[in-house]
Design a protein around this motif. Sequence first.
Motif, short mmCIF file in Angstrom:
data_model
loop_
_atom_site.label_atom_id
_atom_site.label_comp_id
_atom_site.label_asym_id
_atom_site.label_seq_id
_atom_site.Cartn_x
_atom_site.Cartn_y
_atom_site.Cartn_z
N GLY A 8 -11.17 2.02 -3.00
CA GLY A 8 -11.20 1.91 -1.55
C GLY A 8 -9.81 1.74 -0.98
N GLU A 9 -9.14 0.65 -1.40
CA GLU A 9 -7.76 0.41 -0.98
C GLU A 9 -6.95 -0.10 -2.16
N GLU A 10 -5.67 0.21 -2.13
CA GLU A 10 -4.73 -0.29 -3.12
C GLU A 10 -3.57 -0.96 -2.41
N VAL A 11 -2.84 -1.80 -3.16
CA VAL A 11 -1.74 -2.57 -2.58
C VAL A 11 -0.44 -1.77 -2.65
N ALA A 12 0.27 -1.71 -1.53
CA ALA A 12 1.58 -1.08 -1.47
C ALA A 12 2.53 -2.00 -0.71
N ALA A 13 3.81 -1.80 -0.91
CA ALA A 13 4.81 -2.62 -0.21
C ALA A 13 5.98 -1.76 0.21
N ALA A 14 6.42 -1.96 1.46
CA ALA A 14 7.64 -1.33 1.96
C ALA A 14 8.76 -2.35 1.84
N ILE A 15 9.88 -1.92 1.26
CA ILE A 15 10.99 -2.83 0.94
C ILE A 15 12.28 -2.34 1.58
N VAL A 16 13.01 -3.26 2.21
CA VAL A 16 14.39 -3.02 2.62
C VAL A 16 15.26 -3.91 1.75
N LEU A 17 16.20 -3.31 1.03
CA LEU A 17 17.07 -4.08 0.13
C LEU A 17 18.25 -4.66 0.90
N ARG A 18 18.78 -5.74 0.40
CA ARG A 18 19.98 -6.33 0.98
C ARG A 18 21.15 -5.38 0.78
N ASP A 19 22.13 -5.47 1.67
CA ASP A 19 23.31 -4.61 1.56
C ASP A 19 23.97 -4.79 0.20
N GLY A 20 24.17 -3.66 -0.47
CA GLY A 20 24.85 -3.71 -1.77
C GLY A 20 23.96 -4.08 -2.94
N ALA A 21 22.70 -4.44 -2.67
CA ALA A 21 21.80 -4.85 -3.76
C ALA A 21 21.04 -3.64 -4.31
N GLU A 22 20.61 -3.79 -5.55
CA GLU A 22 19.82 -2.74 -6.19
C GLU A 22 18.60 -3.35 -6.85
N ALA A 23 17.51 -2.62 -6.82
CA ALA A 23 16.28 -3.03 -7.51
C ALA A 23 15.39 -1.81 -7.62
N SER A 24 14.78 -1.62 -8.76
CA SER A 24 13.88 -0.50 -8.95
C SER A 24 12.45 -0.91 -8.64
N GLU A 25 11.59 0.08 -8.45
CA GLU A 25 10.17 -0.19 -8.23
C GLU A 25 9.60 -0.95 -9.43
N HIS A 26 9.98 -0.52 -10.63
CA HIS A 26 9.48 -1.17 -11.84
C HIS A 26 9.91 -2.65 -11.89
N ALA A 27 11.18 -2.91 -11.52
CA ALA A 27 11.69 -4.28 -11.57
C ALA A 27 10.95 -5.18 -10.58
N LEU A 28 10.67 -4.67 -9.39
CA LEU A 28 9.99 -5.48 -8.38
C LEU A 28 8.53 -5.70 -8.75
N ARG A 29 7.91 -4.70 -9.35
CA ARG A 29 6.53 -4.88 -9.79
C ARG A 29 6.45 -5.93 -10.91
N ASP A 30 7.41 -5.88 -11.83
CA ASP A 30 7.45 -6.89 -12.89
C ASP A 30 7.67 -8.28 -12.31
N TYR A 31 8.54 -8.37 -11.32
CA TYR A 31 8.81 -9.65 -10.67
C TYR A 31 7.53 -10.20 -10.03
N ALA A 32 6.81 -9.33 -9.30
CA ALA A 32 5.56 -9.75 -8.66
C ALA A 32 4.50 -10.13 -9.70
N ALA A 33 4.46 -9.37 -10.80
CA ALA A 33 3.45 -9.62 -11.84
C ALA A 33 3.61 -10.99 -12.48
N GLY A 34 4.82 -11.52 -12.47
CA GLY A 34 5.05 -12.85 -13.03
C GLY A 34 4.64 -13.97 -12.10
N ARG A 35 4.25 -13.63 -10.86
CA ARG A 35 3.96 -14.66 -9.86
C ARG A 35 2.62 -14.46 -9.15
N LEU A 36 1.99 -13.30 -9.37
CA LEU A 36 0.73 -12.98 -8.70
C LEU A 36 -0.30 -12.54 -9.73
#
Length: 516
Positions: A453-481
């Motif tokens: 029916g529905e799936e979870v998605a997220a729109a992200i704005v990164l800080r200036d000069g910062a880097e993060a991949s989709e995989h890294a953010l999903r892993d980060y969320a998986a450790g807390r949710l």
Amino acid sequence: MNKGLADMRDYPADTILGLLRAGDDRAPAIGAPGRPWLTHAGLRALAGATVGALNAMGIGRGDRVAIVLPNGPEMAAAFVTIACGASTAPLNPAYKAEEFDFYLADLGARALVIARGMDSPARAVAAARGVPIVELDAAADAPAGTFALDAGGLSGTAASPGPAGPEDVALVLHTSGTTSRPKIVPLRQRNVTASAYHIGASLELTRDNVCLNIMPLFHIHGLIAATLASLAAGAAVSCTPGFNAFRFFGWFAEVRPTWYTAVPTMHQAILGLAERNRATIEAGRLRFLRSSSSSLPPQVMTALEAAFGVPVIEAYGMTEASHQMASNPLPPRPRYPGAVGVAAGPEIAIMDEHGKLLPSGALGEVVIRGRNVTDGYENNPAANATAFHDGWFRTGDQGVLDEAGYLRLTGRLKELINRGGEKISPIEVDTVLMDHPAVAQCLTFAVPHDKLGEEVAAAIVLRDGAEASEHALRDYAAGRLAAFKVPRRIVFLDEIPKGATGKLQRIGLAEKLGLV
């Protein structure tokens, strides 16, 4: 149930004209950066002249006056003074012709007040509909907010002349209409004045306070929290041309406000420039900052308090409540990141889907009742039947009231993500991802899924000069949710789409981003 200020009986006035008596004659009332102040005596005189001018045009109590003006002191003064003798309907000056056509027709506007020389499709739409156009003339060398109305020869006899009464409609706004036709919300004089006094009480406003308004003045937040609450306290409001993060600290240095109120995206933009304006902040006289109209990420609240050295007061409001419903209290009472505070106007309770009130700690729909709450949507019995139950107004928000009376919201009911029957609060996911050091902004939203029916998605704005991949953010969320709450899709953006008032918009985001 939390009564908060609901038992407040001392309302000094129940009309806007009566509310304007609060300020000392020579004290500043409405101003603007770079311009002299309009005093409270001057504002009262302007109100009398404006009601007289409207009556001479045949416009009186209950007649609807659409207002299309740029942000600034004339817009604030026009709202306040026209509302003293008619019903105001402020409209977003950025609307297209089709939008003006809808709103002018839906409102049944008796006149359109517009700044002389202002190029707007509202003029042609009003002319085509036979709505008289009233030009607003503002003298450049006069105090901020001073104006005169020119009806171009329009004259008549008002059916109900003179100052408005407590039961007259002062302000007419439409709901956002994100998923349905916008609904008309009529707010009576007693509604908006009550809300102004509630806000003043919760913020302990006095005549010495000065608000720097950066909110749009076609929206309930700027009209009531910044403008009317200030005037009800006999205080002052300085009205900018609209939000501009790069001009904010220049205005801040000149006006020297004791507070300002904004939506979270504005606070975040200001925060990004705070460090380079450290001297300006330290030379100021702020008492507090206020945030409302959408959820303030706890990380942003903490960073704002560190940058400005004053408490950040998050409040909870909506149009149907004439803005404020709950607010975090000022020190020394506690305030909590992620909570919108205690009842600060109407009574607040939590209700289940069957209309039963729930105990502290239970999750359900936030409901309200009180003097500042609208009597109902106009000409919409179906919406009223859904929105009201046993005297309570259903806000459409889900939340929990704790034992101390603090309200925590988990999201709009229509924004909750239903993943295979599991209900997910997008605010919870936002809060987790905002803790990642590379994330500047996050907005969690639903995308369609053929099986769930529905799936979870997220729109992200990164800080200036910062880097993060989709995989890294999903892993980060998986450790807390829990696993079902982790976004399956992460989209990186330079800017998340906002509405006209600066609020981030979850509903419809999947379509806007081409994910459907």
